[in-house]
Design an enzyme around this catalytic site. Structure first.
Site, PDB file in Angstrom:
ATOM      1  N   ASP A 258       0.721  -1.132  -0.042  1.00  0.00           N
ATOM      2  CA  ASP A 258      -0.020  -0.037  -0.034  1.00  0.00           C
ATOM      3  C   ASP A 258       0.829   1.313  -0.056  1.00  0.00           C
ATOM      4  O   ASP A 258       2.061   1.120   0.159  1.00  0.00           O
ATOM      5  CB  ASP A 258      -0.803   0.055   1.073  1.00  0.00           C
TER       6      ASP A 258
HETATM    7  C1  GLC Z   1      -4.297   4.317  -0.386  1.00  0.00           C
HETATM    8  C2  GLC Z   1      -5.091   3.190   0.173  1.00  0.00           C
HETATM    9  C3  GLC Z   1      -5.147   2.182  -1.110  1.00  0.00           C
HETATM   10  C4  GLC Z   1      -4.939   2.637  -2.416  1.00  0.00           C
HETATM   11  C5  GLC Z   1      -3.617   3.316  -2.404  1.00  0.00           C
HETATM   12  C6  GLC Z   1      -3.117   3.977  -3.994  1.00  0.00           C
HETATM   13  O1  GLC Z   1      -3.603   4.895   0.533  1.00  0.00           O
HETATM   14  O2  GLC Z   1      -4.991   2.649   1.269  1.00  0.00           O
HETATM   15  O3  GLC Z   1      -6.323   1.336  -0.670  1.00  0.00           O
HETATM   16  O4  GLC Z   1      -5.246   1.662  -3.403  1.00  0.00           O
HETATM   17  O5  GLC Z   1      -3.381   4.005  -1.475  1.00  0.00           O
HETATM   18  O6  GLC Z   1      -4.227   5.015  -3.987  1.00  0.00           O
END
Ligand code: GLC
Length: 739
Positions: free
Chosen positions: A276
């Site tokens: 993430d």
């Molecule tokens: C965010 C979220 C994740 C998302 C990623 C990219 O912090 O936790 O669900 O896909 O970053 O945007």
């Protein structure tokens, strides 16, 4: 899982062989820096601020220091990045471009929790397929969806992104979304790669507070949080995303037991795992790594393949390999997985197939896509209460009260990708178009719950002059989603006060609740004769909701229990009985009258039961269960039990029923839940129509994490409860599982 699975299982054997050959030859040619480049993902800076990790995305692409971009922006910008990678870098390896296409690309569907409320996996698959068709035409290869986080805590804002409290419903929605995004063949131009997230346990954030500590037993991990990931993997999810939280105090993103032993070992998953956002870097904040280099070492050793924006791999991985602190084979393993998803997408053959202006113009926001969005929105409306005030009649003079009825911005919910509020049709617009002067609008409360004296007076006056009030209440779209936990989940500000004044006018009131989570609606349930949980219904909010208010049968059922108050959280249907279960007939709404009522598992100031149970939702019809039967008294491990239920709609109008099958394992080597959803089937019935549904149970459905730490069913007696919700049970039977 029966067999290992990964993205190359999705393509033909002939293609698979070509891709594997390509990967092998690329690996032989790649320098260590080029390998690290494939494991590095940055955020296109013109989209949301400067890229983390110091890499300029275009230069990175041109020099082979990048494997992926997220938020690459317009089709033209995305193509520009791809050209830099393909035309200018030494090996010309294409980028894989990701975006959070969570519930639609430009045709925005109801938020995922609402889609889950439809209890219709085929419809949810169709929604994901539309999202993929539009995104794939606009240069997106890969969506960071579906979120398959199970959660029992509506204080957590991200409950809106997944499928609620139950692993069986969650698994069905995970399969549907993966299939919808990826289609039968990920190289097809109308498909994009899925990403099951957030692996694992994020939905159990303590106190529902965003990014908070997670402390899960192995049993709850395996029985509640893991099953939807297993389902996504079995459905062929090409990628997973590791989560921000810890498991056993080790961050999931650097947790070898989760990423390797469990995911690769037990689940046999061969797909690619991306972290993430900056989650590798956050190993330092967790106090698990002393610095970014150590974080990078832990992550790659644990099996984390691609680093989203932290820069740990870009800045330190090559040095760690040269210093002998990381085996290059660990890097190669990750590179193979990254190249495999690029091969599965067909990018080696045609890196530009996803950039097609003509296809984009033709597909994005197509009329049939809007029609699908409207159907999903209708099927996700949950009728919580109705004393007969609904459905409305075209002859009714309606007072429509509340800015949420006139808020296109709010209807899209959080995580709206390229959604444009100008595309959204509000309830006010639709009612005005369909019923003209019969509808009077009063702004009433803002989504945040502000109500000026003038607004209050205007709303009360409109109510007095109407046959019925439709009050739009709930929360702003931005109060759910990421970074949006709420400690209180009641109606915001003065909304309840406004409802009280509207009810006092004596005009019947219908409350329409727009929210990304269940709200504690206790007062509303007790004083408002009709209540519709509408969630955030997307671009077709107005038409879908108007359809339902004026007679289309509300197709939704609750994917999460609705608490009476935050004090009940977590409240969910599959709770354990405890050693002192409150007797079924005990009125827990009153303080205990004697010791027999006091010393049981209960509160002294609140019932145990939620305000509305999992699976609840009313129909305008009248459905009777004519017969329910089990076709066996016992099954063995290879057998299956068929539950047959015949339902009849006795009303003179259509009805919807979601037949739900719950199971209780009476005795186990670990204490077992009072009931667990094990199957469901949605039926739509015309007036007077009967339908027979059959749901089967096998030993696999009865498996749990035994005291011997095995995933298996134990012989014994099982109760089968069939009904309309976890509490509205119309049939109880039992059967034996024998060796
Ligand atoms: C965010 C979220 C994740 C998302 C990623 C990219 O912090 O936790 O669900 O896909 O970053 O945007």
């Amino acid at each position: 899982m029966d067999r290992d699975c990964g993205p190359l299982d999705l393509v033909s054997a002939e293609r698979r062989e070509r891709i594997e050959d390509r990967i092998e030859s690329l690996l032989e040619e790649m320098t260590l820096e080029e390998k690290v480049g494939q494991l590095t993902q940055v955020n296109a800076d013109f989209a949301t601020g400067t890229p983390v990790g110091g890499l300029d995305e275009r230069e990175g692409a041109a020099s082979g220091q990048l494997g992926s971009l997220l938020n690459a922006g317009s089709l033209e910008d995305a193509r520009r990045y791809q050209e830099a990678a393909v035309e200018e870098s030494r090996l010309g390896i294409p980028l894989v471009l990701g975006l959070d296409v969570i519930h639609g690309y430009r045709t925005v569907f109801p938020v995922p929790l609402a889609e889950a409320a439809s209890f219709d996996p085929d419809l949810v698959e169709a929604a994901a397929s539309v999202a993929a068709t539009e995104a794939a035409a606009a240069g997106v290869h890969w969506t960071f969806a579906p979120s398959v986080d199970v959660s029992r805590d509506p204080r957590w804002g991200r409950v809106m992104e997944a499928a609620g409290e139950d692993p069986t419903l969650g698994s069905a929605m995970a399969r549907a979304r993966v299939r919808g995004f990826q289609g039968e063949d990920p190289t097809a131009v109308d498909s994009i790669l899925a990403c099951a997230k957030h692996y694992v346990g994020y939905g159990a954030s303590e106190a529902g507070r965003e990014y908070n500590t997670v402390d899960l037993s192995e049993t709850r991990l395996r029985e509640v949080h893991l099953p939807p990931f297993r389902a996504a993997a079995e459905a062929g999810a090409a990628t997973f995303m590791s989560s921000f939280n810890v498991h056993e105090r080790v961050p999931a993103t650097g947790n070898e037991r989760l990423l390797d032993d469990l995911l690769r070992g037990d689940l046999g998953y061969e797909g690619m795992v991306v972290s993430d956002w900056n989650a590798v870097g956050e190993l330092v904040e967790h106090g698990s790594a002393a610095d970014l280099a150590e974080a990078g070492r832990q992550a790659i050793e644990a099996g984390l393949d691609m680093d989203m924006v932290s820069g740990a791999y870009a800045e330190h991985l090559a040095d760690l390999v040269r210093a002998g602190e990381v085996e290059e084979t660990a890097v190669d393993r990750a590179v193979e997985r990254v190249l495999a998803i690029k091969g599965a997408l067909g990018l080696f053959e045609d890196p530009y197939q996803y950039f097609d202006e003509e296809r984009a113009d033709e597909r994005i926001l197509a009329a049939e896509h809007r029609e699908t969005a409207r159907e999903v929105a209708r099927e996700s409306q949950v009728l919580l209460e109705n004393d007969g005030t609904l459905p409305l009649s075209a002859d009714d003079d309606v007072a429509l009260v509340g800015e949420l009825a006139d808020g296109p911005e709010e209807m899209l919910g959080a995580w709206r990708a390229e959604g444009d509020p100008d595309d959204a049709v509000t309830l006010r617009e639709t009612l005005a178009e369909r019923h003209g002067d019969a509808v009077t609008y009063a702004p009433g409360a803002t989504p945040e719950g502000e109500v000026s004296d003038d607004r209050l007076a205007g709303a009360v006056e409109a109510a007095r002059g109407a046959d019925v009030v439709v009050a739009a209440v709930g929360e702003p779209a931005e109060w759910s989603g990421e970074g949006a936990s709420r400690a209180r989940i009641d109606l915001p500000g003065e909304q309840r006060g406004l409802l009280e004044r509207l009810v006092e006018t004596g005009t019947p009131v219908v409350a329409v609740v727009f929210s990304g989570r269940p709200l504690a609606l206790t007062w509303t349930a007790e004083h408002v004769p009709a209540v519709v949980q509408s969630w955030f219904p997307g671009v077709e909010a107005g038409p879908a909701l108007a359809d339902v208010l004026y007679g289309a049968d509300p197709g939704g059922r609750l994917p999460m229990s609705v608490p009476r108050t935050e004090g009940q959280i977590p409240v969910y249907h599959s709770q354990l009985t405890t050693g002192r279960p409150a007797p079924e007939d005990l009125d827990t709404s009153e303080p205990p009258a004697d010791p027999g009522e006091k010393y049981v598992s209960r509160y002294i100031d609140c019932p145990n039961a939620p305000l509305y149970p999992f699976g609840h939702g009313e129909t305008y019809g009248e459905v009777t269960y004519r017969s329910v039967a089990l076709d066996a008294e016992a099954i063995d491990r290879d057998g299956e039990l068929t539950v047959t239920a015949t339902v009849e709609n006795e009303a003179d109008r259509p009805a919807t029923e979601v037949v739900q099958v719950y199971v209780r394992d009476r005795v186990g080597s670990r204490a077992r839940p009072e009931r667990e959803l094990k199957g469901f089937e949605k039926v739509r019935l015309d007036a007077g129509e009967s339908r027979t549904v059959e749901l089967t149970l096998t030993a696999d459905d009865l498996a749990f994490w035994t005291a011997d730490e095995e995933w298996t069913a134990e012989p014994g007696t099982f109760d089968v409860l069939v009904g309309r919700s976890a509490e509205d049970v119309v049939f109880e039977g039992s059967f034996e599982l024998i060796e």
